[in-house]
Design a protein around this motif. Structure first.
Motif, PDB file in Angstrom:
ATOM      1  N   TRP A  82     -84.000  10.227  13.929  1.00 43.47           N
ATOM      2  CA  TRP A  82     -85.242  11.005  13.864  1.00 43.47           C
ATOM      3  C   TRP A  82     -86.429  10.258  14.445  1.00 43.47           C
ATOM      4  O   TRP A  82     -87.348  10.883  14.974  1.00 43.47           O
ATOM      5  N   VAL A  83     -86.415   8.932  14.387  1.00 41.95           N
ATOM      6  CA  VAL A  83     -87.489   8.168  15.022  1.00 41.95           C
ATOM      7  C   VAL A  83     -87.448   8.374  16.534  1.00 41.95           C
ATOM      8  O   VAL A  83     -88.466   8.649  17.164  1.00 41.95           O
ATOM      9  N   ARG A  84     -86.256   8.272  17.099  1.00 43.74           N
ATOM     10  CA  ARG A  84     -86.100   8.485  18.551  1.00 43.74           C
ATOM     11  C   ARG A  84     -86.564   9.886  18.937  1.00 43.74           C
ATOM     12  O   ARG A  84     -87.294  10.056  19.914  1.00 43.74           O
ATOM     13  N   GLN A  85     -86.162  10.890  18.172  1.00 41.60           N
ATOM     14  CA  GLN A  85     -86.555  12.263  18.482  1.00 41.60           C
ATOM     15  C   GLN A  85     -88.066  12.440  18.397  1.00 41.60           C
ATOM     16  O   GLN A  85     -88.669  13.081  19.263  1.00 41.60           O
ATOM     17  N   ALA A  86     -88.671  11.884  17.362  1.00 39.92           N
ATOM     18  CA  ALA A  86     -90.122  12.041  17.183  1.00 39.92           C
ATOM     19  C   ALA A  86     -90.883  11.395  18.332  1.00 39.92           C
ATOM     20  O   ALA A  86     -91.811  11.996  18.891  1.00 39.92           O
ATOM     21  N   ILE A  87     -90.505  10.187  18.699  1.00 42.03           N
ATOM     22  CA  ILE A  87     -91.189   9.490  19.797  1.00 42.03           C
ATOM     23  C   ILE A  87     -90.956  10.228  21.112  1.00 42.03           C
ATOM     24  O   ILE A  87     -91.885  10.449  21.889  1.00 42.03           O
ATOM     25  N   GLU A  88     -89.718  10.627  21.341  1.00 40.74           N
ATOM     26  CA  GLU A  88     -89.376  11.312  22.579  1.00 40.74           C
ATOM     27  C   GLU A  88     -90.161  12.619  22.742  1.00 40.74           C
ATOM     28  O   GLU A  88     -90.617  12.956  23.829  1.00 40.74           O
ATOM     29  N   THR A 123     -99.814   1.550  22.728  1.00 40.73           N
ATOM     30  CA  THR A 123     -98.545   2.277  22.682  1.00 40.73           C
ATOM     31  C   THR A 123     -97.826   2.011  21.374  1.00 40.73           C
ATOM     32  O   THR A 123     -97.330   2.935  20.721  1.00 40.73           O
ATOM     33  N   LEU A 124     -97.771   0.746  20.976  1.00 38.94           N
ATOM     34  CA  LEU A 124     -97.098   0.391  19.728  1.00 38.94           C
ATOM     35  C   LEU A 124     -97.806   0.995  18.524  1.00 38.94           C
ATOM     36  O   LEU A 124     -97.162   1.510  17.611  1.00 38.94           O
ATOM     37  N   ALA A 125     -99.121   0.967  18.527  1.00 39.66           N
ATOM     38  CA  ALA A 125     -99.889   1.561  17.426  1.00 39.66           C
ATOM     39  C   ALA A 125     -99.617   3.058  17.331  1.00 39.66           C
ATOM     40  O   ALA A 125     -99.465   3.605  16.232  1.00 39.66           O
ATOM     41  N   ALA A 126     -99.541   3.727  18.471  1.00 40.29           N
ATOM     42  CA  ALA A 126     -99.256   5.167  18.476  1.00 40.29           C
ATOM     43  C   ALA A 126     -97.863   5.444  17.924  1.00 40.29           C
ATOM     44  O   ALA A 126     -97.669   6.408  17.163  1.00 40.29           O
ATOM     45  N   GLN A 127     -96.895   4.612  18.285  1.00 40.88           N
ATOM     46  CA  GLN A 127     -95.538   4.794  17.772  1.00 40.88           C
ATOM     47  C   GLN A 127     -95.508   4.600  16.252  1.00 40.88           C
ATOM     48  O   GLN A 127     -94.920   5.407  15.533  1.00 40.88           O
ATOM     49  N   ALA A 141     -90.966  -0.721  16.261  1.00 41.53           N
ATOM     50  CA  ALA A 141     -92.020   0.126  15.703  1.00 41.53           C
ATOM     51  C   ALA A 141     -91.540   0.825  14.434  1.00 41.53           C
ATOM     52  O   ALA A 141     -92.295   0.950  13.461  1.00 41.53           O
ATOM     53  N   GLY A 142     -90.289   1.248  14.436  1.00 42.57           N
ATOM     54  CA  GLY A 142     -89.737   1.895  13.247  1.00 42.57           C
ATOM     55  C   GLY A 142     -89.685   0.953  12.055  1.00 42.57           C
ATOM     56  O   GLY A 142     -90.126   1.294  10.954  1.00 42.57           O
ATOM     57  N   ASP A 143     -89.156  -0.239  12.265  1.00 38.52           N
ATOM     58  CA  ASP A 143     -89.098  -1.212  11.173  1.00 38.52           C
ATOM     59  C   ASP A 143     -90.493  -1.568  10.680  1.00 38.52           C
ATOM     60  O   ASP A 143     -90.736  -1.670   9.472  1.00 38.52           O
ATOM     61  N   ALA A 144     -91.413  -1.755  11.603  1.00 39.78           N
ATOM     62  CA  ALA A 144     -92.791  -2.087  11.215  1.00 39.78           C
ATOM     63  C   ALA A 144     -93.422  -0.946  10.416  1.00 39.78           C
ATOM     64  O   ALA A 144     -94.101  -1.185   9.414  1.00 39.78           O
ATOM     65  N   ALA A 145     -93.190   0.282  10.838  1.00 37.63           N
ATOM     66  CA  ALA A 145     -93.743   1.434  10.113  1.00 37.63           C
ATOM     67  C   ALA A 145     -93.171   1.504   8.701  1.00 37.63           C
ATOM     68  O   ALA A 145     -93.904   1.759   7.739  1.00 37.63           O
ATOM     69  N   PHE A 146     -91.877   1.267   8.563  1.00 42.00           N
ATOM     70  CA  PHE A 146     -91.274   1.261   7.232  1.00 42.00           C
ATOM     71  C   PHE A 146     -91.874   0.144   6.381  1.00 42.00           C
ATOM     72  O   PHE A 146     -92.148   0.332   5.199  1.00 42.00           O
ATOM     73  N   HIS A 147     -92.085  -1.021   6.968  1.00 41.00           N
ATOM     74  CA  HIS A 147     -92.681  -2.134   6.235  1.00 41.00           C
ATOM     75  C   HIS A 147     -94.081  -1.767   5.740  1.00 41.00           C
ATOM     76  O   HIS A 147     -94.404  -1.961   4.565  1.00 41.00           O
ATOM     77  N   ILE A 148     -94.892  -1.254   6.629  1.00 43.05           N
ATOM     78  CA  ILE A 148     -96.258  -0.874   6.263  1.00 43.05           C
ATOM     79  C   ILE A 148     -96.231   0.225   5.197  1.00 43.05           C
ATOM     80  O   ILE A 148     -96.962   0.164   4.211  1.00 43.05           O
TER      81      ILE A 148
END
Length: 104
Positions: free
Chosen positions: A66-72, A31-35, A87-94
Motif C-alpha cells: 500500500w505504501v508503493r501504491q500510495a506513492i505511485e 521529496t522525502l518529506a512529501a513521501q 520513507a515508509g519505515d521513517a513514517a512508521f517510526h514517527i
C-alpha cells in the motif's frame, strides 16, 4: 509479538536515521518529506489516531504494497522507488510516537 515488535521498531528507527541522513541533501529533502507525509496520512486513515504499537505493527505487515501504491498514485517523483522503503519505515517510526503505549 513482543520480540517481533522490538524487531519492527528497530527497522523503523533505522529507516528514520537513514531518512535524516538522506534529507541533508537539499534536492532530496522535499521529496522525502512529501513521501513521509503521504504515508503518515495513510497511516491515520488505516490505524486511526488512537492506537497501540501492536496495532501499528499489524499495519506494517503488507505495508510495502500500500505504501508503493500510495506513492505511485499521489507523489511519484524521479527515483521514488529507491526511497519508499526508507520513507515508509521513517513514517512508521514517527507515527509510533503517538501510540498509547509508546515508550522510547
Amino acid at each position: 509479538m513482543i520480540a517481533t515488535l522490538a524487531l519492527v521498531r528497530d527497522d523503523w528507527e533505522a529507516g528514520h536515521r537513514r531518512l535524516e541522513r538522506a534529507s541533508r541533501d537539499v534536492d532530496q529533502a522535499a521529496t522525502l518529506a512529501a513521501q513521509v507525509d503521504l504515508i503518515s496520512a495513510e497511516l491515520r486513515r488505516r490505524v486511526g489516531s488512537t492506537f497501540t504499537l501492536e496495532m501499528l505493527a499489524e499495519a506494517y505487515v503488507g505495508a510495502d504494497v500500500w505504501v508503493r501504491q500510495a506513492i505511485e498514485e499521489q507523489a511519484p517523483t524521479p527515483g521514488w522507488a529507491r526511497t519508499i522503503a526508507m520513507a515508509g519505515d521513517a513514517a512508521f517510526h514517527i507515527y509510533s510516537r503517538g501510540a498509547v503505549d509508546y515508550a522510547p
